[in-house]
Write a protein that holds these residues in place. Structure first.
Motif, PDB file in Angstrom:
ATOM      1  N   SER A 137     142.415  41.764  30.020  1.00 33.41           N
ATOM      2  CA  SER A 137     141.091  42.375  30.063  1.00 33.41           C
ATOM      3  C   SER A 137     140.379  42.008  31.362  1.00 33.41           C
ATOM      4  N   THR A 138     139.529  42.910  31.814  1.00 32.29           N
ATOM      5  CA  THR A 138     138.673  42.631  32.962  1.00 32.29           C
ATOM      6  C   THR A 138     137.433  41.897  32.471  1.00 32.29           C
ATOM      7  N   ILE A 139     137.216  40.692  32.989  1.00 38.39           N
ATOM      8  CA  ILE A 139     136.107  39.853  32.542  1.00 38.39           C
ATOM      9  C   ILE A 139     134.928  40.017  33.502  1.00 38.39           C
ATOM     10  N   THR A 140     133.805  40.419  32.948  1.00 33.04           N
ATOM     11  CA  THR A 140     132.583  40.600  33.734  1.00 33.04           C
ATOM     12  C   THR A 140     131.495  39.693  33.188  1.00 33.04           C
ATOM     13  N   ALA A 141     130.841  38.976  34.088  1.00 38.35           N
ATOM     14  CA  ALA A 141     129.706  38.128  33.716  1.00 38.35           C
ATOM     15  C   ALA A 141     128.442  38.721  34.319  1.00 38.35           C
ATOM     16  N   VAL A 142     127.469  39.010  33.461  1.00 40.81           N
ATOM     17  CA  VAL A 142     126.166  39.488  33.921  1.00 40.81           C
ATOM     18  C   VAL A 142     125.191  38.330  33.767  1.00 40.81           C
ATOM     19  N   CYS A 143     124.645  37.885  34.883  1.00 37.61           N
ATOM     20  CA  CYS A 143     123.773  36.709  34.893  1.00 37.61           C
ATOM     21  C   CYS A 143     122.329  37.153  35.133  1.00 37.61           C
ATOM     22  N   LEU A 170     114.316  29.209  42.101  1.00 41.53           N
ATOM     23  CA  LEU A 170     113.758  28.027  42.743  1.00 41.53           C
ATOM     24  C   LEU A 170     114.230  26.729  42.095  1.00 41.53           C
ATOM     25  N   LEU A 171     114.762  26.810  40.889  1.00 36.84           N
ATOM     26  CA  LEU A 171     115.136  25.597  40.182  1.00 36.84           C
ATOM     27  C   LEU A 171     116.599  25.260  40.443  1.00 36.84           C
ATOM     28  N   GLU A 172     116.852  24.025  40.786  1.00 36.04           N
ATOM     29  CA  GLU A 172     118.205  23.581  41.160  1.00 36.04           C
ATOM     30  C   GLU A 172     119.244  23.829  40.075  1.00 36.04           C
ATOM     31  N   PRO A 173     118.964  23.532  38.777  1.00 37.93           N
ATOM     32  CA  PRO A 173     120.000  23.779  37.762  1.00 37.93           C
ATOM     33  C   PRO A 173     120.444  25.233  37.708  1.00 37.93           C
ATOM     34  N   THR A 215     124.474  27.785  28.333  1.00 42.49           N
ATOM     35  CA  THR A 215     125.047  28.445  29.504  1.00 42.49           C
ATOM     36  C   THR A 215     125.951  27.487  30.278  1.00 42.49           C
ATOM     37  N   ASP A 216     125.613  26.201  30.307  1.00 41.18           N
ATOM     38  CA  ASP A 216     126.488  25.222  30.965  1.00 41.18           C
ATOM     39  C   ASP A 216     127.871  25.219  30.323  1.00 41.18           C
ATOM     40  N   GLN A 252     124.223  26.725  38.553  1.00 39.16           N
ATOM     41  CA  GLN A 252     124.993  27.550  37.632  1.00 39.16           C
ATOM     42  C   GLN A 252     125.424  28.864  38.286  1.00 39.16           C
ATOM     43  N   VAL A 253     124.526  29.466  39.049  1.00 42.53           N
ATOM     44  CA  VAL A 253     124.862  30.714  39.732  1.00 42.53           C
ATOM     45  C   VAL A 253     125.964  30.475  40.758  1.00 42.53           C
ATOM     46  N   GLU A 254     125.875  29.368  41.481  1.00 43.71           N
ATOM     47  CA  GLU A 254     126.907  29.055  42.469  1.00 43.71           C
ATOM     48  C   GLU A 254     128.258  28.838  41.800  1.00 43.71           C
ATOM     49  N   THR A 255     128.261  28.190  40.632  1.00 42.38           N
ATOM     50  CA  THR A 255     129.519  27.985  39.908  1.00 42.38           C
ATOM     51  C   THR A 255     130.104  29.314  39.459  1.00 42.38           C
TER      52      THR A 255
END
Length: 219
Positions: A4-10, A17-20, A131-132, A24-27
């Motif tokens: 399957s093609t896996i798509t993540a919509v964030c 502005l918040l580091e956490p 989400t983590d 998560q977006v960078e990961t």
């Protein structure tokens, strides 16, 4: 069979502005570059949205409705992280209902099928899939399994166990005890097995049948 093609919509509050949230977006971007997910789509929404027909954030409201439908079918809750509150204007006295949006929310798709919305909570188990946690699963190439799926499997297993332990004795109607395929009734002493057709057969009946089918040459 192709994978399957896996798509993540964030979905995130803008601006980031918040580091956490940044982390998560960078990961997730690393997951996309490493191929553990096929596509990453970023969407933004405000801190709060007025629940009106002419809201400029209709796409976000439609997402919330879609998430709610999924949660209802799954038997989990998305409130929190989504919250509703009311506010009253000190000037006009008018009351508005607001939808408070989470800092970050993920929806995961396998092809076109919505696998899950994260975070969500199983209120019965008092457990939240964060989400983590889902990002950690995606990082290892594992497709996350929503909490409701595990609950349904456990409920199904319990249902089968209840059916097996709650069967009725064909003689007295009391409950039978299943001892590895040999059923016994503690009330009347009936003992038997389950036939291929699903009917209970007494050991005495089975022995009588076997005896009647033995030929004289075999005796």
């Amino acid at each position: 069979m192709p994978e399957s093609t896996i798509t993540a919509v964030c979905h995130v509050r803008a601006p980031l502005l918040l580091e956490p949230v940044d982390r998560q977006v960078e990961t997730l971007r690393v997951c996309e570059s490493d191929g553990t997910i096929d596509d990453l789509l970023l969407r933004s929404w405000p801190k709060e949205i007025a629940l009106t027909d002419n809201s400029p954030y209709q796409e976000s409201l439609e997402s919330f409705e879609r998430f709610g439908e999924w949660a209802g079918k799954q038997g989990v809750s998305i409130r929190p992280p989504f919250k509703k509150r009311t506010t009253t204007s000190q000037l006009s006295g008018a009351t508005r209902e607001l939808l408070v949006m989470p800092l970050i929310c993920l929806e995961i798709y396998a092809d076109d099928e919505l696998v899950g919305v994260f975070p969500h909570t199983d209120e019965e188990l008092e457990e939240t899939y964060t989400t983590d946690e889902v990002i950690a699963s995606l990082r290892t190439g594992e497709l996350p399994t929503p909490l409701g799926s595990a609950s349904e499997r456990e409920a199904s297993t319990e249902s089968v166990a209840d059916q097996q332990s709650g069967t009725d004795c064909p003689d007295c109607g009391d409950s039978l005890i299943n001892g590895q395929g040999l059923f016994a009734c503690s009330s009347c002493g009936w003992i038997g097995t389950l036939s291929e057709t699903g009917a209970y057969v007494s050991q005495l009946d089975r022995r009588a049948t076997q005896t009647s089918t033995v030929s004289p040459a075999e005796q």
